[in-house]
Design a protein around this motif. Sequence first.
Motif, short mmCIF file in Angstrom:
data_model
loop_
_atom_site.label_atom_id
_atom_site.label_comp_id
_atom_site.label_asym_id
_atom_site.label_seq_id
_atom_site.Cartn_x
_atom_site.Cartn_y
_atom_site.Cartn_z
N VAL A 1 0.93 -1.06 -0.04
CA VAL A 1 -0.09 0.07 -0.07
C VAL A 1 0.96 1.32 -0.21
O VAL A 1 0.51 2.20 -0.73
CB VAL A 1 -0.90 0.19 1.14
CG1 VAL A 1 -1.99 -1.18 1.05
CG2 VAL A 1 -0.27 0.02 2.53
N ALA B 1 1.13 4.51 -2.84
CA ALA B 1 0.98 5.83 -2.61
C ALA B 1 1.98 6.60 -2.79
O ALA B 1 1.81 7.94 -3.34
CB ALA B 1 0.40 5.80 -0.96
N ARG C 1 2.31 7.34 -6.51
CA ARG C 1 1.21 8.57 -6.71
C ARG C 1 1.88 9.80 -6.60
O ARG C 1 1.58 10.83 -7.12
CB ARG C 1 -0.32 8.40 -6.33
CG ARG C 1 -0.95 6.89 -6.79
CD ARG C 1 -2.39 7.03 -6.64
NE ARG C 1 -2.37 6.79 -5.11
CZ ARG C 1 -2.54 5.61 -4.24
NH1 ARG C 1 -2.50 4.26 -4.95
NH2 ARG C 1 -2.62 5.47 -2.91
N ALA C 2 2.53 9.84 -5.24
CA ALA C 2 2.84 11.10 -4.86
C ALA C 2 4.24 11.75 -5.79
O ALA C 2 4.38 12.76 -5.90
CB ALA C 2 3.30 10.92 -3.42
N ALA D 1 -0.56 15.23 -2.19
CA ALA D 1 -0.32 13.57 -2.14
C ALA D 1 0.17 13.22 -0.90
O ALA D 1 0.29 12.08 -0.51
CB ALA D 1 1.10 13.53 -3.13
N GLU E 1 -2.42 12.33 1.18
CA GLU E 1 -2.90 10.81 0.86
C GLU E 1 -2.16 9.69 1.37
O GLU E 1 -2.47 8.85 1.92
CB GLU E 1 -3.06 10.84 -0.65
CG GLU E 1 -3.65 9.40 -1.08
CD GLU E 1 -3.52 9.05 -2.57
OE1 GLU E 1 -3.82 7.99 -3.01
OE2 GLU E 1 -3.02 10.09 -3.34
N LEU E 2 -0.66 9.93 1.18
CA LEU E 2 0.18 8.93 1.77
C LEU E 2 -0.03 8.79 3.13
O LEU E 2 -0.04 7.52 3.64
CB LEU E 2 1.60 9.16 1.31
CG LEU E 2 2.92 8.51 1.76
CD1 LEU E 2 2.71 7.08 1.13
CD2 LEU E 2 4.29 9.26 1.67
N VAL F 1 -3.01 6.68 4.14
CA VAL F 1 -2.97 5.45 3.76
C VAL F 1 -2.32 4.53 4.46
O VAL F 1 -2.78 3.50 5.14
CB VAL F 1 -2.24 5.14 2.20
CG1 VAL F 1 -1.86 3.80 2.24
CG2 VAL F 1 -3.09 5.37 1.19
#
Length: 214
Positions: free
Chosen positions: A78, A82, A85-86, A100, A103-104, A107
């Motif tokens: 996971v 993430a 994506r960052a 980002a 979000e990380l 997660v």
Amino acid sequence: MPRRRPGRPRREETRPTREVVLTAATALFARRGFDAVGLREVAAAAGVDVATVSHHMGTKAQLYDACFARVFAAEREVLEAAAGRARTALDGGPAEVRRALHELVDVFVDFLEDRPETTALWLRRWLEPQRHAELDESYAAPLYRLVADLLTAAATSGALVEPTPHVTVRSLVWAVHGHVVALAAAGGSQARERREFRAFVHRFLDGLYGSATP
């Protein structure tokens, strides 16, 4: 009815035996630590005989290592997604990078909230920092480096200022583990605890790296 052959699981027949053993062992090690857990207890919790545990996992030390390897693999999956994506957000400027990073962290928080045995397993290990230290290098350090390298890349791109990424990552990790422990004591106010902690982590990141994003 045929007698159960030695080594044949008594329950959870539809799940792979190794997974059943690891699930039981992780829960026991997380609750009581390495020394207080024996292979016979693991076997009883898994619904198999001790010969089956030894056959699939080897020694108790090897079983202990396998428990950490299992949670590490799930966490790495996971976090790598993430972090990937960052990294794509690095060219989008500071606001995109902060989003980002939110979000990380979300997660990571989600992962440990859903799997509190991961926090308990690590806290038990860290109670004796001189023992099983190789587990940190194998199963904690790679994830620390993954996020520290991301922060370094973000700093290099000019999206943020981060002189000590390793300190930031370590501080966030310990904060999230502490949050998971607090959840266990929160009882009926767990939902509020989760909301408040998530808001705190976002404020923490925005305080480090700039004003809050819309």
